[in-house]
Design a protein around this motif. Structure first.
Motif, short mmCIF file in Angstrom:
data_model
loop_
_atom_site.label_atom_id
_atom_site.label_comp_id
_atom_site.label_asym_id
_atom_site.label_seq_id
_atom_site.Cartn_x
_atom_site.Cartn_y
_atom_site.Cartn_z
N GLU A 182 1.11 -1.14 -0.15
CA GLU A 182 -0.13 0.16 -0.07
C GLU A 182 0.69 1.46 0.12
OE1 GLU A 182 -3.58 1.97 2.49
OE2 GLU A 182 -2.52 0.13 3.28
N THR A 183 2.29 1.46 0.48
CA THR A 183 2.98 2.17 0.71
C THR A 183 3.52 2.39 -0.34
OG1 THR A 183 3.12 1.92 3.11
CG2 THR A 183 4.88 3.26 1.81
N ARG A 184 3.73 0.96 -1.36
CA ARG A 184 4.48 1.80 -2.64
C ARG A 184 3.96 1.82 -3.32
NH1 ARG A 184 6.86 -3.35 -0.03
NH2 ARG A 184 5.69 -4.85 -1.49
N LYS A 185 2.29 1.59 -3.06
CA LYS A 185 2.06 2.10 -4.23
C LYS A 185 1.59 3.80 -4.52
CE LYS A 185 -1.00 -1.63 -5.37
NZ LYS A 185 -3.05 -1.95 -4.65
N ARG A 186 1.37 4.51 -2.57
CA ARG A 186 1.39 5.64 -2.96
C ARG A 186 2.72 6.47 -3.12
NH1 ARG A 186 2.87 8.76 1.54
NH2 ARG A 186 3.67 6.83 2.35
N LEU A 187 3.60 6.18 -2.58
CA LEU A 187 4.89 6.33 -3.69
C LEU A 187 5.42 6.77 -4.64
CD1 LEU A 187 7.32 5.21 -0.38
CD2 LEU A 187 6.81 7.20 -0.98
N ALA A 188 4.82 5.09 -5.61
CA ALA A 188 4.39 5.41 -6.79
C ALA A 188 3.77 6.13 -7.69
CB ALA A 188 4.02 4.05 -7.76
N ALA A 189 2.14 6.16 -6.90
CA ALA A 189 1.69 7.73 -7.45
C ALA A 189 2.32 9.03 -7.80
CB ALA A 189 -0.47 7.72 -6.82
N LYS A 190 2.23 9.13 -6.26
CA LYS A 190 3.84 10.40 -5.90
C LYS A 190 4.03 10.83 -6.66
CE LYS A 190 3.86 12.61 -1.82
NZ LYS A 190 4.23 12.28 -0.40
N VAL A 191 5.42 9.84 -6.87
CA VAL A 191 6.20 10.17 -8.36
C VAL A 191 5.62 10.70 -9.76
CG1 VAL A 191 7.55 8.31 -9.61
CG2 VAL A 191 8.32 8.66 -7.23
N PHE A 192 4.54 9.08 -10.15
CA PHE A 192 4.37 9.99 -11.70
C PHE A 192 3.81 11.50 -11.46
CE2 PHE A 192 4.48 5.47 -12.03
CZ PHE A 192 5.57 5.08 -13.16
N ARG A 193 3.16 11.43 -10.56
CA ARG A 193 2.45 12.95 -10.33
C ARG A 193 3.95 14.24 -10.54
NH1 ARG A 193 -1.03 11.04 -6.16
NH2 ARG A 193 0.55 11.56 -4.49
N HIS A 194 4.96 13.83 -9.89
CA HIS A 194 6.02 14.37 -9.96
C HIS A 194 6.66 14.92 -10.88
CE1 HIS A 194 9.72 16.73 -8.17
NE2 HIS A 194 10.36 15.52 -8.28
N THR A 195 6.65 13.56 -12.01
CA THR A 195 7.65 13.71 -12.95
C THR A 195 6.79 14.21 -13.99
OG1 THR A 195 7.08 11.38 -13.81
CG2 THR A 195 8.71 11.35 -12.54
N ALA A 196 5.17 14.08 -13.83
CA ALA A 196 4.44 14.79 -14.88
C ALA A 196 4.02 16.29 -15.09
CB ALA A 196 3.03 13.83 -14.62
N SER A 197 4.27 16.95 -14.04
CA SER A 197 4.59 18.53 -13.39
C SER A 197 5.79 18.85 -13.73
CB SER A 197 4.54 18.23 -11.47
OG SER A 197 4.90 19.23 -11.34
N TYR A 198 6.93 17.74 -13.69
CA TYR A 198 8.16 18.46 -14.20
C TYR A 198 8.39 18.55 -15.94
CZ TYR A 198 13.69 18.62 -14.11
OH TYR A 198 14.79 19.12 -13.56
N ASP A 199 7.88 17.76 -16.22
CA ASP A 199 7.80 17.51 -17.62
C ASP A 199 6.80 18.34 -18.23
OD1 ASP A 199 9.24 15.19 -18.02
OD2 ASP A 199 8.02 14.23 -18.30
N ALA A 200 5.64 18.91 -17.49
CA ALA A 200 4.92 19.93 -17.90
C ALA A 200 5.93 20.93 -17.96
CB ALA A 200 3.52 20.34 -16.99
N LEU A 201 6.63 21.69 -16.30
CA LEU A 201 6.69 22.89 -17.02
C LEU A 201 8.01 22.35 -18.16
CD1 LEU A 201 7.69 22.90 -13.42
CD2 LEU A 201 6.46 24.52 -13.98
N ILE A 202 8.84 21.52 -18.37
CA ILE A 202 9.84 21.55 -19.37
C ILE A 202 9.09 22.21 -20.51
CG2 ILE A 202 11.00 20.56 -20.78
CD1 ILE A 202 11.88 18.91 -18.10
N SER A 203 7.40 21.69 -21.32
CA SER A 203 6.89 21.47 -22.20
C SER A 203 7.10 22.72 -21.80
CB SER A 203 5.97 20.38 -22.52
OG SER A 203 5.16 21.21 -21.68
N ASP A 204 6.22 23.89 -21.33
CA ASP A 204 5.34 24.74 -20.84
C ASP A 204 6.35 26.12 -21.38
OD1 ASP A 204 2.95 27.06 -20.66
OD2 ASP A 204 5.02 27.63 -18.63
N TYR A 205 7.82 26.02 -20.23
CA TYR A 205 8.72 26.57 -21.25
C TYR A 205 8.85 27.28 -22.35
CZ TYR A 205 13.48 28.55 -20.85
OH TYR A 205 14.98 29.25 -21.33
N LEU A 206 9.16 25.76 -22.66
CA LEU A 206 9.71 25.49 -24.51
C LEU A 206 8.56 25.73 -25.29
CD1 LEU A 206 11.73 21.67 -24.32
CD2 LEU A 206 13.01 24.49 -24.86
#
Length: 515
Positions: A167-191
């Motif tokens: 359950e913890t690993r699922k929660r952490l994985a979901a947080k990771v994909f939110r984090h990388t999605a946000s990171y990529d969104a910032l890059i795409s917006d900047y470019l």
């Protein structure tokens, strides 16, 4: 299963030494890279360099170090697959049970004033997101940590049972994909902005949660408050709450509406808002005079409203504000004496915003509005006019005072829900007709609200008159001048009516629908 090996590589090193030291005490082998490895070694935490795992040096200024089969096989291997077990054994590869990674500071880099393009590009992380995604995909077996606030909870769990729960690993994985999605969104917006394509074929946005809200517009609706990364200092999301209860969903929307209106003015201005519409706006030589006008504009509707000022609230103004029930007072600051007065009211929210970009200094931003099944995106309406932009279409020219009031009214009516009619006099609003299905209906409401104050006032309309009936109502009320966009097929009808009643009318050539 237990955690035996952890791969650690972080840009933000908050708490990492303490976390790794505790992992090491629990028997976890720490693998690390570059600056993180050097820091851990310096602090006496046992650590193995990534090159000792890959058998390959870190190269290209650190651009390539973890992009290696020895790393990603250890992350992606399915532990209960006999085939995977056999391949790992045959190749002499070891599993990696935990990944602790946070990314190059791309957001912090592009937030710098006049950041160089090359610097921004250099701060796009490649290996970090790749490790995070590998570990998160294989969360059935691998714990992945991207947020230092999770360190303590994980240590407690590992101490208790030697591993994390699924359950913890699922929660952490979901947080990771939110984090990388946000990171990529910032890059795409900047470019996208760099390349001049702010409305591309795919529009991705990311926001950071500020707080959960008790409920939305109504108690049965869930809600939360989010901030756009790199939000300007003069936005509500960057405001500092100095006093009072937590903001509600409706508070936030109303306060934002008030803030947008008060930014129209460079001179001292105060805006009172109720249900997203201005109920009183005034400008003056001081914030005190501006508030007195805003209050006098509609002393009934301001009750329970939101007040925004574009100047620091002083003691004299605070003493007047204190006498009214208000939800929020929002300003660039409050004097010590003003705070002493206002904080005696337990529940009132006091918000301090950064220096306001006002008048023609404002920059347009893209505004996202959700619809069922999608969204629409548009530039914010920061268009402004001055006297040189106006076209006088009647026989009578507006007087200097009328022109001043017309421009004042035009700044405010753009923030009133359409169809919108606003009456102004003495640098204050005296009547507001908002959100009506026909324009003459909005005019009648504004005139009725103004009462005797309508005589000698000016009228601002957010869009053109479809016929001359609004001018006729204005004439009956004693209104002396009108500002409107023009552009109706029946403009001549309105112009003729204005001429017959001696009303000066000017066209802006721009409309301000607000839905």
């Amino acid at each position: 299963m237990s955690i035996k090996r952890a791969l650690v590589s972080v840009s933000d090193k908050t708490g990492i030494v303490e976390f790794c030291r505790e992992l090491s005490k629990l028997g976890v082998e720490i693998i690390s890279t570059g600056g993180t490895k050097n820091l851990l070694a310096k602090e006496g935490v046992p650590v193995i360099g990534i090159s000792d795992v890959t058998g390959f040096p870190e190269i290209l200024d650190g651009r390539v170090k973890t992009l290696h089969p020895a790393v990603h096989s250890g992350l992606l291997a399915v532990r209960d697959s006999e085939e995977h077990q056999a391949q790992m054994k045959e190749l002499g590869l070891d599993y990696i049970d935990m990944v602790v990674v946070n990314l190059y500071p791309f957001q912090e880099t592009i937030a710098k004033l006049n950041v160089e393009y090359e610097d921004a590009i250099e701060n796009i992380d490649i290996g970090g997101p790749t490790m995070l995604r590998s570990a998160a995909k294989n969360h059935a077996f691998v714990s992945v940590v991207v947020d230092s606030s999770d360190y303590d909870g994980l240590l407690e769990e590992i101490r208790a049972q030697g591993d994390t729960t699924l359950e913890t690993r699922k929660r952490l994985a979901a947080k990771v994909f939110r984090h990388t999605a946000s990171y990529d969104a910032l890059i795409s917006d900047y470019l996208s902005n760099v390349t001049g394509d702010p409305l591309p074929e795919r529009f991705t946005v990311t926001y950071e949660k500020i707080q959960d809200l008790r409920y939305g517009e109504n108690p049965h609706q869930k809600a939360a408050f989010y901030r756009k990364p790199l939000a300007a200092a003069d936005t509500l999301t960057s405001a500092e709450q100095l006093h009072g209860k937590e903001l509600s969903y409706n508070n936030i929307n109303d306060a934002n509406a008030a803030l947008q209106i008060v930014k129209e003015f460079e001179e001292p201005a105060v805006v009172a808002v109720k249900h997203m519409n201005p109920c009183g706006v005034g400008i003056g030589r001081s914030v005190l005079e501006a508030f007195q006008k805003a209050h006098a504009a509609d002393p009934t509707s301001i009750f329970g409203g939101i007040v925004a000022a574009n100047r620091i609230i002083d003691e004299d103004t605070a003493l007047l504000l204190k006498e009214i029930f208000l939800e929020i007072i929002l300003a660039p600051g409050f004097t010590k004496e003003a705070l002493e007065v206002l904080t005696k009211k337990k529940n009132i929210r006091l918000l301090k915003v950064g220096e306001l970009q006002s008048g023609q200094n404002r920059k347009s931003q893209f505004v996202v509005t959700s619809i069922d099944g999608g969204m629409v995106v548009q530039e914010s309406d920061v268009h402004s006019v001055d006297a040189a932009d106006l076209k006088v279409v009647t026989d009578r020219q507006p007087t200097e005072e009328e022109l001043k009031q017309l421009l004042f009214g035009w700044k405010v009516v753009k923030h009133v829900k359409s169809n919108a009619i606003l009456l102004a006099k003495d640098s204050m609003t005296v009547g507001v007709g908002a959100g009506q299905m026909n324009r003459v209906g909005a005019a009648k409401i504004a005139i009725e609200q103004a009462g005797e104050k309508a005589k000698g006032s000016v009228l601002a309309s957010d869009a053109f008159f479809p016929m001359g009936d609004t001018v006729e109502e204005a004439a009956k009320a004693g209104i002396t001048a009108i500002i409107q966009p023009g552009g109706s097929v029946k403009d001549e009808e309105s112009i003729k009516a204005a001429n017959e009643h001696g009303i000066a009318m000017v066209f802006t050539g721009v409309r301000h629908f607000k839905h």
